[in-house]
Design a protein around this motif. Structure first.
Motif, PDB file in Angstrom:
ATOM      1  N   LYS A 149      33.611  42.153  46.981  1.00 53.06           N
ATOM      2  CA  LYS A 149      33.844  43.587  47.138  1.00 53.06           C
ATOM      3  C   LYS A 149      34.795  44.133  46.074  1.00 53.06           C
ATOM      4  O   LYS A 149      34.595  45.239  45.556  1.00 53.06           O
ATOM      5  N   LYS A 150      35.827  43.359  45.753  1.00 55.16           N
ATOM      6  CA  LYS A 150      36.817  43.831  44.790  1.00 55.16           C
ATOM      7  C   LYS A 150      36.173  44.083  43.426  1.00 55.16           C
ATOM      8  O   LYS A 150      36.453  45.091  42.764  1.00 55.16           O
ATOM      9  N   VAL A 151      35.299  43.181  43.004  1.00 52.24           N
ATOM     10  CA  VAL A 151      34.628  43.345  41.710  1.00 52.24           C
ATOM     11  C   VAL A 151      33.737  44.583  41.732  1.00 52.24           C
ATOM     12  O   VAL A 151      33.741  45.383  40.783  1.00 52.24           O
ATOM     13  N   GLN A 153      34.033  47.202  43.554  1.00 52.76           N
ATOM     14  CA  GLN A 153      34.883  48.397  43.573  1.00 52.76           C
ATOM     15  C   GLN A 153      35.464  48.673  42.198  1.00 52.76           C
ATOM     16  O   GLN A 153      35.563  49.835  41.774  1.00 52.76           O
ATOM     17  N   GLN A 154      35.838  47.615  41.467  1.00 50.71           N
ATOM     18  CA  GLN A 154      36.348  47.794  40.105  1.00 50.71           C
ATOM     19  C   GLN A 154      35.300  48.433  39.204  1.00 50.71           C
ATOM     20  O   GLN A 154      35.644  49.170  38.267  1.00 50.71           O
ATOM     21  N   ALA A 155      34.037  48.144  39.502  1.00 49.69           N
ATOM     22  CA  ALA A 155      32.937  48.723  38.713  1.00 49.69           C
ATOM     23  C   ALA A 155      32.579  50.125  39.183  1.00 49.69           C
ATOM     24  O   ALA A 155      31.697  50.769  38.601  1.00 49.69           O
ATOM     25  N   GLY A 156      33.239  50.605  40.229  1.00 47.68           N
ATOM     26  CA  GLY A 156      32.992  51.954  40.732  1.00 47.68           C
ATOM     27  C   GLY A 156      31.837  52.071  41.700  1.00 47.68           C
ATOM     28  O   GLY A 156      31.381  53.176  41.998  1.00 47.68           O
ATOM     29  N   VAL A 157      31.356  50.938  42.219  1.00 52.20           N
ATOM     30  CA  VAL A 157      30.236  50.943  43.165  1.00 52.20           C
ATOM     31  C   VAL A 157      30.785  50.678  44.556  1.00 52.20           C
ATOM     32  O   VAL A 157      31.290  49.591  44.843  1.00 52.20           O
ATOM     33  N   THR A 158      30.693  51.672  45.427  1.00 49.19           N
ATOM     34  CA  THR A 158      31.298  51.554  46.759  1.00 49.19           C
ATOM     35  C   THR A 158      30.293  51.688  47.895  1.00 49.19           C
ATOM     36  O   THR A 158      30.661  51.485  49.051  1.00 49.19           O
ATOM     37  N   ALA A 159      29.045  51.994  47.586  1.00 49.36           N
ATOM     38  CA  ALA A 159      28.020  52.125  48.625  1.00 49.36           C
ATOM     39  C   ALA A 159      26.855  51.202  48.301  1.00 49.36           C
ATOM     40  O   ALA A 159      26.544  50.963  47.121  1.00 49.36           O
ATOM     41  N   PRO A 160      26.186  50.649  49.311  1.00 47.87           N
ATOM     42  CA  PRO A 160      25.057  49.749  49.051  1.00 47.87           C
ATOM     43  C   PRO A 160      23.930  50.469  48.306  1.00 47.87           C
ATOM     44  O   PRO A 160      23.494  51.546  48.728  1.00 47.87           O
ATOM     45  N   MET A 257      33.856  30.585  42.226  1.00 49.54           N
ATOM     46  CA  MET A 257      33.724  31.625  41.200  1.00 49.54           C
ATOM     47  C   MET A 257      33.452  32.986  41.821  1.00 49.54           C
ATOM     48  O   MET A 257      33.967  34.004  41.357  1.00 49.54           O
ATOM     49  N   LEU A 258      32.661  33.024  42.883  1.00 48.73           N
ATOM     50  CA  LEU A 258      32.453  34.291  43.568  1.00 48.73           C
ATOM     51  C   LEU A 258      33.730  34.699  44.320  1.00 48.73           C
ATOM     52  O   LEU A 258      34.115  35.866  44.333  1.00 48.73           O
ATOM     53  N   GLY A 259      34.383  33.693  44.892  1.00 49.11           N
ATOM     54  CA  GLY A 259      35.595  33.985  45.641  1.00 49.11           C
ATOM     55  C   GLY A 259      36.719  34.539  44.787  1.00 49.11           C
ATOM     56  O   GLY A 259      37.491  35.386  45.241  1.00 49.11           O
ATOM     57  N   ASN A 260      36.812  34.077  43.524  1.00 49.05           N
ATOM     58  CA  ASN A 260      37.897  34.562  42.666  1.00 49.05           C
ATOM     59  C   ASN A 260      37.467  35.667  41.712  1.00 49.05           C
ATOM     60  O   ASN A 260      38.238  36.063  40.832  1.00 49.05           O
ATOM     61  N   GLY A 261      36.253  36.161  41.871  1.00 46.43           N
ATOM     62  CA  GLY A 261      35.821  37.319  41.096  1.00 46.43           C
ATOM     63  C   GLY A 261      35.179  37.024  39.764  1.00 46.43           C
ATOM     64  O   GLY A 261      34.890  37.941  38.997  1.00 46.43           O
ATOM     65  N   ALA A 280      37.562  31.793  48.817  1.00 50.19           N
ATOM     66  CA  ALA A 280      38.187  32.980  48.227  1.00 50.19           C
ATOM     67  C   ALA A 280      39.686  32.987  48.468  1.00 50.19           C
ATOM     68  O   ALA A 280      40.183  32.467  49.473  1.00 50.19           O
ATOM     69  N   ALA A 281      40.401  33.599  47.538  1.00 54.73           N
ATOM     70  CA  ALA A 281      41.842  33.766  47.718  1.00 54.73           C
ATOM     71  C   ALA A 281      42.112  34.698  48.889  1.00 54.73           C
ATOM     72  O   ALA A 281      43.073  34.529  49.635  1.00 54.73           O
ATOM     73  N   ASP A 282      41.262  35.692  49.065  1.00 51.94           N
ATOM     74  CA  ASP A 282      41.376  36.650  50.168  1.00 51.94           C
ATOM     75  C   ASP A 282      40.004  36.774  50.826  1.00 51.94           C
ATOM     76  O   ASP A 282      39.057  37.256  50.199  1.00 51.94           O
ATOM     77  N   ARG A 283      39.887  36.345  52.064  1.00 52.39           N
ATOM     78  CA  ARG A 283      38.592  36.374  52.759  1.00 52.39           C
ATOM     79  C   ARG A 283      38.024  37.777  52.810  1.00 52.39           C
ATOM     80  O   ARG A 283      36.800  37.956  52.848  1.00 52.39           O
ATOM     81  N   ALA A 284      38.876  38.778  52.800  1.00 47.54           N
ATOM     82  CA  ALA A 284      38.422  40.166  52.893  1.00 47.54           C
ATOM     83  C   ALA A 284      37.665  40.616  51.640  1.00 47.54           C
ATOM     84  O   ALA A 284      36.991  41.661  51.658  1.00 47.54           O
ATOM     85  N   ASP A 285      37.767  39.834  50.552  1.00 47.65           N
ATOM     86  CA  ASP A 285      37.059  40.192  49.322  1.00 47.65           C
ATOM     87  C   ASP A 285      35.552  39.932  49.428  1.00 47.65           C
ATOM     88  O   ASP A 285      34.776  40.432  48.606  1.00 47.65           O
ATOM     89  N   ILE A 286      35.146  39.138  50.394  1.00 50.38           N
ATOM     90  CA  ILE A 286      33.736  38.735  50.493  1.00 50.38           C
ATOM     91  C   ILE A 286      32.984  39.661  51.441  1.00 50.38           C
ATOM     92  O   ILE A 286      33.388  39.875  52.586  1.00 50.38           O
ATOM     93  N   GLY A 287      31.891  40.217  50.948  1.00 54.83           N
ATOM     94  CA  GLY A 287      31.057  41.102  51.755  1.00 54.83           C
ATOM     95  C   GLY A 287      29.596  40.721  51.670  1.00 54.83           C
ATOM     96  O   GLY A 287      29.221  39.739  51.010  1.00 54.83           O
ATOM     97  N   TYR A 288      28.771  41.536  52.311  1.00 54.26           N
ATOM     98  CA  TYR A 288      27.343  41.230  52.378  1.00 54.26           C
ATOM     99  C   TYR A 288      26.541  42.520  52.277  1.00 54.26           C
ATOM    100  O   TYR A 288      26.778  43.482  53.027  1.00 54.26           O
ATOM    101  N   LEU A 289      25.604  42.552  51.335  1.00 52.11           N
ATOM    102  CA  LEU A 289      24.800  43.738  51.050  1.00 52.11           C
ATOM    103  C   LEU A 289      23.361  43.554  51.525  1.00 52.11           C
ATOM    104  O   LEU A 289      22.795  42.468  51.361  1.00 52.11           O
TER     105      LEU A 289
END
Length: 428
Positions: A149-151, A153-160, A257-261, A280-289
């Motif tokens: 999710k963090k990656v 969001q960094q790219a400006g994509v916040t909706a599926p 690699m996915l967990g750390n971005g 992942a360093a932060d479990r909250a970073d992982i999402g599902y689309l």
């Protein structure tokens, strides 16, 4: 550790087993729950930890029992070979290369669909033949993309994304604005490419999609599900939105690699979410689309069973084997602990699917095939050497898209349609 793969075709399996004679019903599953059983598992990562707790709990519930585990790395390949003999454990996960008509040859029936569908998910359509059920799911999965999710969001994509082009646009933004690989194919291990097949039915939102695929002569025609899903894969590779060298991918490393971005997105069933969170360093970073298509303005995801626990028809201790299968489904909590969908109907959806729920995704299960058409699509695919869940034919797609093969997407799809139609006409 991999969770879902096919090694080899059902046709090859049938030929390899020709003359082995199968087995007769050796007394059913009645009798005293006692003695020793051997349980085969693909969970090499937790067999010495979590599964030892299962063993203690089960043996305490059933004094006089002993559970031994055999954890197998190449589960599909090794078990398929062992099924040439009678020595393939007491309880095992049904290999995906076993087609429905072969189930009675190798496995003890657990009951009728009518009996079991009142309590368990997935028995209406999976690992059943005629009206008998031969396996209970260890967990269930939805289908989509696991992502950081963090990656995104960094790219400006916040909706599926709602369309394939929107999805490709999101990947392009990730490539432009971050250091992450937008989409990782896990090409080298091959089996992850078979995960794309899980979107069958979800793209159309049609619970009859598997039935229609078996009847179709041109699944890769424009607008059809296989054209949509395989075009998205081809286009992502062709546009340079995947790993630079797919021949060097590494499944185990890809989790971290996915967990750390370092990776933004992977096509995997929802079983993968917990493994990615653990890495992942932060479990909250992982999402599902959800897959980027909508039908009637709604995302859809097919929910289906993962591997199914079954009883070797040659087992000398079927009563204890059956007790293990029932306990595993009803009491082990494996499905929930692994972030999956419980096979028990009265248990709700897991928290791991909260992203799909928030996107308004509708979960669907396939309808059972008419008699005589059970597993028809898989039979056609295997016989045509287009094993749908294997990943091999999608490696061809990746190779063409990256310029390693001198083929266009249209040429590949035309060839797949030709092979499918020719084989289908012989098997229907």
């Amino acid at each position: 550790m991999r969770r879902y793969a096919i090694a080899g075709s059902a046709l090859a399996l049938a030929l390899a087993l020709a003359g082995c004679g199968g087995g007769d019903d050796e007394g059913g599953t009645d009798g005293a729950v006692t003695g020793e059983i051997t349980v085969l598992t693909q969970r090499t990562d937790i067999v010495d930890t979590v599964f030892q707790d299962y063993k203690k709990t089960f043996e305490a519930k059933y004094p006089g029992t002993t559970v031994k585990f055999e954890a197998i790395t190449d589960y599909e390949g090794e078990v398929r070979i062992r099924m040439n003999t009678e020595e393939y454990g007491d309880v095992l996960l049904i290999p995906n290369s076993v087609t429905a008509d072969l189930l009675p040859t190798f496995f003890e029936p657990l009951g009728t669909v009518t009996e079991l569908e009142k309590k368990y998910r997935f028995v209406r359509t999976e690992q059943r033949f005629e009206d008998r059920v031969y396996g209970l799911a260890i967990t269930g999965n939805a289908q989509g993309f696991v992502y950081n999710k963090k990656v995104w969001q960094q790219a400006g994509v916040t909706a599926p994304p709602k369309t394939p082009e929107e999805f490709l646009g999101a990947l392009a933004a990730i490539k432009e604005k971050t250091e992450a690989i937008p989409l990782y194919t896990n090409y080298k291990d091959k089996w992850p490419l078979g995960q794309w097949e899980g979107n069958r039915g979800g793209i159309s939102g049609d619970p009859d999609a598997a039935i229609k695929l078996g009847r179709d002569d041109a699944p890769w025609a424009a607008g059809k599900e296989h054209h949509v899903m395989d075009s998205l894969l081809f286009d992502a590779v062709q546009r340079g939105l995947t790993e630079p060298d797919p021949t060097t991918t590494n499944w185990e490393q890809s989790k971290g690699m996915l967990g750390n971005g370092k990776i933004a997105t992977m096509m995997l069933g929802s079983w993968s979410i917990v493994q990615m969170q653990d890495a992942a360093a932060d479990r909250a970073d992982i999402g599902y689309l959800p897959f980027p298509t909508q039908s009637g303005g709604t995302f859809h995801s097919v929910i289906s069973g993962d591997y199914k626990n079954a009883i070797n028809i040659h087992s000398k201790n079927k009563a204890t084997a059956r007790a293990w299968i029932d306990w595993f489904a009803d009491e082990s909590n494996y499905a929930v602990d692994q972030g999956g969908i419980s096979p028990v109907i009265d248990q709700g959806m897991p928290n791991t699917l909260a992203d799909l729920t928030a996107a308004g995704t509708e979960f669907i299960e396939f309808n059972p095939a008419p008699k005589g058409e059970e597993g028809l699509a898989e039979k056609i695919g295997n016989a045509a050497e287009i094993a749908l869940y294997d990943g091999t034919y999608r490696q061809r797609i990746v190779d063409a898209a990256r310029g390693a093969k001198d083929e266009t997407k249209d040429q590949i799809f035309a060839d797949l349609n030709r092979k499918w139609a020719e084989t289908g006409s012989k098997l229907r």
